[in-house]
Design a protein around this motif. Sequence first.
Motif, mmCIF file in Angstrom:
data_model
loop_
_atom_site.group_PDB
_atom_site.id
_atom_site.type_symbol
_atom_site.label_atom_id
_atom_site.label_comp_id
_atom_site.label_asym_id
_atom_site.label_seq_id
_atom_site.Cartn_x
_atom_site.Cartn_y
_atom_site.Cartn_z
ATOM 1 N N GLN A 231 0.889 -1.344 -0.176
ATOM 2 C CA GLN A 231 0.146 -0.125 0.322
ATOM 3 C C GLN A 231 0.698 1.012 0.090
ATOM 4 O O GLN A 231 0.644 2.105 -0.557
ATOM 5 C CB GLN A 231 -0.722 -0.135 0.930
ATOM 6 N N GLN A 234 2.990 1.382 -3.305
ATOM 7 C CA GLN A 234 1.972 1.915 -3.851
ATOM 8 C C GLN A 234 1.833 3.565 -4.643
ATOM 9 O O GLN A 234 2.203 4.239 -5.635
ATOM 10 C CB GLN A 234 0.177 1.302 -4.154
ATOM 11 N N GLU A 235 1.656 4.094 -3.829
ATOM 12 C CA GLU A 235 1.931 5.865 -3.213
ATOM 13 C C GLU A 235 3.092 5.901 -3.893
ATOM 14 O O GLU A 235 3.239 7.152 -3.963
ATOM 15 C CB GLU A 235 1.287 6.552 -1.817
ATOM 16 N N LYS A 238 3.616 6.557 -7.519
ATOM 17 C CA LYS A 238 2.214 7.652 -8.336
ATOM 18 C C LYS A 238 3.296 8.924 -7.822
ATOM 19 O O LYS A 238 3.408 9.713 -9.017
ATOM 20 C CB LYS A 238 1.497 8.291 -7.474
#
Length: 298
Positions: A231, A234-235, A238
Motif C-alpha cells: 500500500q 503504490q503511493e 505514483k
Amino acid sequence: MQNLVANVVVKYYDIVRQQGYIKTIEQSIVVTQKQKELIEVRKSVGLANNADLYQAQLDLNASLQEMQSQALTLMQAKTDLMNLLTQKPDSTFTIQDTIVVDGSLSIDSVKAAIQRNPELLSAKEQIRINSFIVKEVGAQRYPSVSVTSGYNYARSQSSAGNFLLNQNFGPFIGFNVAVPVFNGGLLKRQQQVATIDRKNAETTRTILMNNLLTNAIKAWQAYQNNLQRIQVEQENNKIADSLLQLTLIRYQYSMATIVEVKEAQRSFVEAGYRLVNLTYAAKLAEVELKRMAGMLPL
C-alpha cells in the motif's frame, strides 16, 4: 500434487514479475529519449553542449542494454515454466496478467487446515502401524492355539491281478497348542525395539507439526508485512512518476539540471522495481500458506 501446483504458480508469477521489470524499463527508456530530445532542442539554441548530448545517448544505450538483458531473463523463466508443464522448452507464448494477492487468508484457517496436511497424516498413520507392531510382538509371548481343517481325497488303482482301487476321502480338523517357555529374551527385545520405533514415530510427527506451524507463521508474517508495504509502495510509485514528469517540465524551462532529471528517473525506476518485488513476495507467501494448508486448486 500441491507441491507441483505451487511450483507452477510461483514460476508463472515470476514471469509476470519479469514482465513488470520490462514495463518499468520501457517507461524509463521513453523518459531518456524525451530527455535526449530536450537536450537536442536546447543545443540548437545554444543552451546545451555536446557533452550533455553524449551523456544522454550513453544513458539511452545503457537502458536498451538493460532491456535486452531483462528480455533474456524473461525467456529463460518461460522455458522453466514449460519444463514444469512438460511442454516444449522453446514454446512461444505471451502472458497478459498482473499479480493479484489474495488478502482474505487468516492464520486460524491455515492452522486448522495444516491438520490435514498429507505429510502429517502419513506420520500419524505410521504411529498407528507401529502400535499394531508392538501388540503383535507382545502377543507372541502368550500361549497360542491354532486350528487347521480341510478335506482329503485320494484314489489309487493297480492292475495285473493285484489290488485295483483304493479311495479315501473326507474332512479333517486339527488343533495345535503352543506355549512359549524360553527363547533367550528374544521376544522381549523385539517388543522393546517396536516400542522405541513407536516413540520415534510420535517424535517425528511432533517435530513435523512444529516445523509446519513454524513455517506457516513465518509465511504469515511475510504475507502480512508485504501486504502493508504494498500500500505504501503504490503511493511511492505514483509520487515518483509525478516527480519525474515535473522534473522533465522544469528541465525543459531551464529550471532543473540534468542531474536532477537523472535522480528523478532513478527514483522512478527503483520505486517500480520495489513495487513489483513486494507484490511478488506477497504472492509467494500466499502460495506457501495455501500449499502447507492444501488449499491450492488442483
